[in-house]
Scaffold this motif. Sequence first.
Motif, short mmCIF file in Angstrom:
data_model
loop_
_atom_site.label_atom_id
_atom_site.label_comp_id
_atom_site.label_asym_id
_atom_site.label_seq_id
_atom_site.Cartn_x
_atom_site.Cartn_y
_atom_site.Cartn_z
N ALA A 3 -5.77 2.49 12.21
CA ALA A 3 -4.53 3.16 12.60
C ALA A 3 -3.43 2.15 12.93
O ALA A 3 -2.25 2.43 12.76
N PHE A 4 -3.81 0.93 13.39
CA PHE A 4 -2.80 -0.05 13.75
C PHE A 4 -2.25 -0.77 12.53
O PHE A 4 -1.15 -1.29 12.58
N SER A 5 -2.99 -0.85 11.43
CA SER A 5 -2.50 -1.55 10.26
C SER A 5 -2.02 -0.58 9.17
O SER A 5 -1.57 -1.01 8.13
N THR A 6 -2.12 0.72 9.41
CA THR A 6 -1.64 1.70 8.45
C THR A 6 -0.12 1.71 8.48
O THR A 6 0.48 1.87 9.54
N PRO A 7 0.52 1.51 7.32
CA PRO A 7 1.99 1.51 7.30
C PRO A 7 2.53 2.86 7.77
O PRO A 7 1.93 3.91 7.52
N ARG A 8 3.67 2.82 8.46
CA ARG A 8 4.31 4.07 8.88
C ARG A 8 4.72 4.85 7.64
O ARG A 8 5.19 4.27 6.66
N THR A 9 4.57 6.14 7.72
CA THR A 9 4.93 6.99 6.58
C THR A 9 6.03 7.95 6.99
O THR A 9 6.05 8.46 8.09
N MET A 51 7.71 6.48 -4.92
CA MET A 51 6.36 6.04 -5.24
C MET A 51 6.31 4.52 -5.44
O MET A 51 5.30 3.89 -5.10
N GLN A 52 7.38 3.93 -5.95
CA GLN A 52 7.44 2.47 -6.06
C GLN A 52 7.47 1.83 -4.68
O GLN A 52 6.76 0.85 -4.42
N LYS A 57 4.55 -0.76 -0.05
CA LYS A 57 4.09 -0.66 1.34
C LYS A 57 2.56 -0.66 1.44
O LYS A 57 2.02 -0.72 2.54
N GLY A 58 1.87 -0.57 0.30
CA GLY A 58 0.41 -0.56 0.32
C GLY A 58 -0.18 0.82 0.51
O GLY A 58 -1.36 0.96 0.81
N VAL A 70 -0.25 5.62 -13.62
CA VAL A 70 -0.98 6.64 -12.86
C VAL A 70 -1.18 6.08 -11.46
O VAL A 70 -1.68 4.97 -11.28
N TYR A 71 -0.75 6.84 -10.47
CA TYR A 71 -0.81 6.42 -9.08
C TYR A 71 -1.98 7.08 -8.36
O TYR A 71 -2.33 8.23 -8.65
N HIS A 72 -2.56 6.35 -7.43
CA HIS A 72 -3.58 6.94 -6.55
C HIS A 72 -3.41 6.36 -5.15
O HIS A 72 -2.92 5.23 -4.99
N PRO A 73 -3.78 7.15 -4.14
CA PRO A 73 -3.59 6.70 -2.75
C PRO A 73 -4.55 5.58 -2.39
O PRO A 73 -5.70 5.57 -2.81
N LEU A 74 -4.05 4.61 -1.61
CA LEU A 74 -4.89 3.52 -1.11
C LEU A 74 -5.40 3.81 0.29
O LEU A 74 -6.28 3.11 0.78
N ILE A 75 -4.83 4.81 0.94
CA ILE A 75 -5.32 5.18 2.27
C ILE A 75 -5.89 6.58 2.21
O ILE A 75 -5.44 7.41 1.42
N GLN A 76 -6.89 6.81 3.02
CA GLN A 76 -7.51 8.12 3.07
C GLN A 76 -6.69 9.06 3.94
O GLN A 76 -5.97 8.62 4.85
N ALA A 77 -6.82 10.34 3.68
CA ALA A 77 -6.08 11.34 4.44
C ALA A 77 -6.34 11.21 5.94
O ALA A 77 -5.41 11.22 6.75
N GLY A 78 -7.60 11.06 6.31
CA GLY A 78 -7.96 10.95 7.73
C GLY A 78 -7.31 9.76 8.40
O GLY A 78 -6.84 9.85 9.54
N THR A 79 -7.25 8.64 7.71
CA THR A 79 -6.64 7.42 8.26
C THR A 79 -5.16 7.64 8.53
O THR A 79 -4.65 7.29 9.60
#
Length: 137
Positions: A3-9, A51-52, A57-58, A70-79
């Motif tokens: 949670a501390f390294s997850t970029p703000r969305t 999306m770019q 932002k990772g 084709v894009y896919h998420p690098l973070i999980q929904a729960g994270t």
Amino acid sequence: MNAFSTPRTTDSELEILEILWEAGSATVRQVNEKLESKGRNVGYTTTLKMMQIMTEKGLLDREMEGRYHVYHPLIQAGTARNALIDRVVNAAFGGSAMKMVLQALGNHKATPEELKEIKEVIASLEKAQKKENHGNQ
């Protein structure tokens, strides 16, 4: 990623992430069409730019499939949701999860199924706390 390294969305980024979590992966056009089907009047180039930025932002990764990115998420929904909840709890409720839960329950009429699930979570937390307390003695 925690949670501390997850970029703000932003809200818009969360909307795009929700689409990709559901789909697994998608092109910009597919994401844009899904946004439009939800009543969001967003242009293709705006979705592309978002999306770019999310890739920088990772939050997303992209791969070439034929002529398409084709894009896919690098973070999980729960994270992402946990990071968002942590921010809200700290910013709006002084770090008190209880205050946030009580506010949410007061503003939203929970269904019987939701109340049952809440009770199950509380029972599970109480059980874990009892185990922890017995282990510390």
